[in-house]
Design a protein around this motif. Sequence first.
Motif: not given
Length: 806
Positions: A414-418, A446-453
């Motif tokens: 999911x994209x992390x939008x600060x 990966x860029x702005x995409x946060x991979x969920x553990x």
Amino acid sequence: MKFTLSWLKDHLDTEASVTEIADTLTDLGLEVEEVTDPAARLGAFTIAKILAAEDHPDSDHLHVCKVLTDEGEKQIVCGAPNARAGITVVLAKTGDYVPGIDVTLKPAVIRGVESQGMMCSERELELSDEHNGIIELPEDSENADVGCRFVDWLAANRPAAVDPVIDISITPNRPDALGVRGVARDLAARGLGTLKPLAIEAVPGGYPCPVKVEIADALKQKGCPLFAGRLVRGVKNGESPEWLKARLEAIGLRPISALVDITNYFTYDLNRPLHVFDAAKVKGTVRIADAVEGDEILALDGKTYALKPGMMVIRDDAGVESIAGIMGGELSGCTAETTDVFIESAYWDPITIAATGRALKIVTDARYRFERGVDPAFTVPGLELATQMVLELCGGEASELVIDGAVPDTARAYRLDPDRVVSLVGMEIPADVQRKTLTDLGFTFEGDMAQVPSWRPDVLGEADLVEEVARIASLTKLVGKPLSRENVGVPKPVLTPAQVREKTARRTIAALGYNECVSYSFIDAAAAGLFGGGSEATRIENPISSEMTHLRPDLLPGLLEAAARNQARGFMDLALFEVGPVFSGGEPGEQAVLATGLLVGSTAPRDPWQSRRPVDLYDAKADAEAVLAAIGAPARVQINRKLDAWWHPGRAGNIALGPNVLATFGELHPKVLRALGIKGAAVGFTIRLANVPFPKVHVPTRPALTLSDLHSVERDFAFVVDASVEALTAVNAAMGADKALIAGVSVFDQFTGPKAEEQMGPGKKSIALSVRLQPKDKSLTDAEIEAVAAKIVDKVAKATGGTLRS
């Protein structure tokens, strides 16, 4: 979820105190329910030495001991068989609280001999169940000098005995925190320490595993995607080492044997439930399959369970060996004679495990974790770590792994939008801090995409990323900020016309002397049925009690039940009201706001002037009219008797504008009062706030006062009408004869009953009206007065069908 401080420090490098850790855990959402600190419980006890011990003069089992303490020599009577001169003991002084016997020591005289304290056993200090004698400390041990604190001796010689235990409450969405490492990960992300690396090395297999595993094809998609195991031969299943037993005992688990204790340890340490089978008792291939009708198993809890189709089991060629993911079987369980063990690690579908556990009414640590979702990617690594511990503690030689299935794909990003942290939470957190927080929690970018553990099944969207960032940053730092205002100063409340009307109605009824009630919007089916409700459309799907099964169709049930409770306590004169919603159905728009008042008993307390009388429908009518006037209802209304079934048919009425009913007043039906336990009669009113028309233009609260210098003229009229005609109908008709001149109309007499019918005919009555004419420009002539009188007679006659009484 319980764990000890030293256990937590196996995963977290920290110098934080127990209090800091507990406060931080609660702030992180892992609420601490209890912290048990043995050091605090045992802080008062000191070390002493018995100098001499003699038999008690009046007992064959008591000893009178001279004991050297930090306060000098003391005499203590002791019944322990090992009380003797020369030993080092643990002393409880007068005034100390002994937890094992729940007693605060007082000066005592035991069979005529004074005793100045007590020498304690392990059970009396809640260190163990040992009570065969008092504690004997080795003289050469650290911190064993007379006067030293016993907790300091424990910390140096038996640290597990003073290890604080922390008990936290885990919400269903945080299965990762059901392992000590998951808790440590959260604390490390907060900055309370550093998460230690977890070294996972594959155990080389010395030979092919003779036990084969197989998952039924139907269960690989949903049920058991992955099953792994290996054989370890030549093990010795003895007692666990002291450190392992101490940790299990600290969290309330009973040590059984090394093999079983290892599986329990991994359940709590890494949230990886495992199971061990005695390989000698496993026949043929281990299969994961659905149970069939007639399957049953003698489980490890000693109970036999009948299994149903749809329940997953682990079976071999001989039959069912385990209830998958929940509990193993007694027949293949490990004993002291076990030499070859098959270690199993699997990923089980949470829904299937939950359904089976509920059906069988089995609650285990394994089920508790599997039905919430363990880490599927840790299935094989957990097996490798468990194998290493088995080899270290029990010896033996491990086989190669046997695996069927594959790790299910849980990858999602999911994209992390600060900026969303500010919009959703209202906290200003720098973007780099947000990324670091998620990285510390195990997310990768990966860029702005946060991979969920894989161990976080609860993270399912961008908002969950924001929640994690805010949780670690601490919501206690959230600062309230006022909303921006267009105008400086204290803003006036902005209320809709309906809200203003509701507020006005509430204040008006209270000013009339009523007490406000606030009742539930849910009532029982029987009460709802009395007031036209109780249908399926208003039934609550999951009611909190049998008395709250339906939405209320009216406010009167709650008020009547409140009145009945007050009458049962001796309060017989009541004036209650409520303003709130009622429901005619379960869909949007099928509700309305009513203002309802209820009068029970008498109008006044007893007095010498006989002013006390029972309340009647005219009291309710007067109050209803006062409320209608306050909320701006038109002055000219009609009365009709198209009543609901819960009103008395002859002693109630509707105040209406044509077909639009504004209010209902009168007596409640006796059968309703009996059903709800009301003693005596009760009257009330209900205002339908939304039915009162709003004025098209702003109307001042009070109209401008207009006075005339001219004398008013009053004329009286008596009309013969049908007995069923309401007086208000005649009043309204007379008022409409000349709106400019007629200032008021009132009823000053009614002649009804048998005598009236004798004079005027059957079914007739007489209504006498007083009409006041108020000229504004000039005095009225007789001709003008007679002309207005003729209009009044004509209007009333047309409206009522009556005639002027001669």
